[in-house]
Design an enzyme around this catalytic site. Sequence first.
Site, short mmCIF file in Angstrom:
data_model
loop_
_atom_site.label_atom_id
_atom_site.label_comp_id
_atom_site.label_asym_id
_atom_site.label_seq_id
_atom_site.Cartn_x
_atom_site.Cartn_y
_atom_site.Cartn_z
N VAL A 297 -39.48 53.31 -123.09
CA VAL A 297 -39.85 54.26 -122.04
C VAL A 297 -41.08 53.74 -121.31
CG1 VAL A 297 -40.71 56.59 -121.59
CG2 VAL A 297 -38.90 56.26 -123.27
N ALA B 175 -46.37 52.57 -121.80
CA ALA B 175 -44.98 52.48 -122.24
C ALA B 175 -44.93 52.62 -123.76
CB ALA B 175 -44.38 51.14 -121.84
N LYS B 176 -43.77 52.78 -124.30
CA LYS B 176 -43.58 52.74 -125.75
C LYS B 176 -42.12 52.47 -126.02
CE LYS B 176 -46.29 53.44 -129.35
NZ LYS B 176 -47.73 53.17 -129.45
N GLY B 177 -41.85 51.89 -127.19
CA GLY B 177 -40.47 51.63 -127.56
C GLY B 177 -40.26 51.97 -129.01
N ASP C 290 -46.45 48.51 -133.39
CA ASP C 290 -46.81 49.90 -133.72
C ASP C 290 -46.33 50.10 -135.16
OD1 ASP C 290 -47.86 52.53 -132.59
OD2 ASP C 290 -45.90 53.18 -133.27
#
Length: 427
Positions: free
Chosen positions: A70, A115-117, A156
């Site tokens: 995202v 963002a992050k995934g 992460d």
Amino acid sequence: MDETNQNQTEAQTKLNPFEMALKNFELAADLLGLDTEIRNQIRLPERELTVHFPVKMRDGKFKVFTGYRVQHSTARGPAKGGIRYHPDVTLDEVKALASWMTYKCATVNIPYGGAKGGVICNPKELNDFELEHMTRRYTSEISCIIGPTKDIPAPDVYTNAQTMAWMMDTYSMARGEYCPGVVTGKPLAIGGSKGRNEATARGCVFVIAEAAKHLQIPLKGARVAIQGFGNAGAISAQLIHDNYDAKVIAVSDSRGAVFCENGFDPHRAIEHKQRTGSVVGLAGTETIPGDAILTLDCDILIPAALENVITPCVANSVKAKIVAEAANGPTVPDADTVLDQKGVFVLPDILANAGGVTVSYFEWVQNNSGLYWTEDEVNARLKQIIVTAFEEVLLASQKYKVNMRRAAWARALDRVAEALKVRGIYP
Ligand code: NAD
């Protein structure tokens, strides 16, 4: 309040993570008097990619995984944020974490969006062969939207430097060129930055030192309790003990917490955890229930493990003068009111743990320029950025007469809104 009512209140506070992020966003937008058009432009992520992809497992069978990437905002620069491997990953969690990254990068004024995934998986059940293949295929699936000038992933929960090395290699091989700047948090051998491993904790301890100065609390001998004893927690313990002579009186991990009234050397706790897998059983300490760490009689509390641990009920019993959020989202929004009423000085996550993304930014700058810095240079630049951010957030909190969280969100949102306004609308 009777127990039933209290449980109901606690349940109500367990918000969907994206709703929790939106709550902080709306509070900050109200404070700035942001107009509706800009609010609507920033509120939702720019892009949400869901991928379902097969991976060949060790036994020769195929398994289909679901992953997300995202991009919340690219208004201030390429999107930036980690990749999480966990069975509980959801699109809403990834959206929340992506928006947090936007405001974290803006708080410390580094030129990135957010963002992050994530991939829904249990990495503990995957061997290295399967993890590598899953990582490579996931990278390939999201490579249409990532890139050194587009979106730069990082580690992460349950991903690490090795994961980043596989991502960087997959992306580089597909492009036919060396692309170290596509991810950060890489091993030093392929363009990682010195000081990255300690950066989150170092940044957290820098803001604690500034807060202590502001509140006139001497750090020497200050009593510190830390929930979570991984990268953020254990290194914070080490740094605050070694560099400021603070007294670490309690630490915890997923197996429990240990406490010693007179404090203990966190290096011993690190060695004990490496040897036994937990801090529990550390010589010279007594074991206490894990949750008790949050309400111990201490000066500084560092939640460095999980989200949503400081509920209004827990906040009622917090005794620390400073809470430094090394973890992302440890305090539920309603608990902030309780902490405010008690006069607890909260250093919000988007400021307190921004050291990690700041040194990721340094890594990317070094990759793009091909010129690598010494660890002292990295740490000095980190200190400058973090201390400036603390001062700006403190000023905003005084100007608006709000707590540090609202001030940080407002400061950050103002920067994002300004970037959107000057860029205008395409086409
Ligand atoms: P980590 O995996 O290295 O460590 C997590 C620690 O939390 C472990 O010691 C684990 O045992 C402990 N833990 C798990 N469940 C617990 C429980 N119920 N009670 C007490 N401890 C528990 O992870 P990390 O990188 O240190 O991340 C911790 C937090 O910091 C996360 O919220 C993460 O998003 C945030 N954070 C980390 C970084 C970074 O660069 N590492 C950057 C920004 C934010």
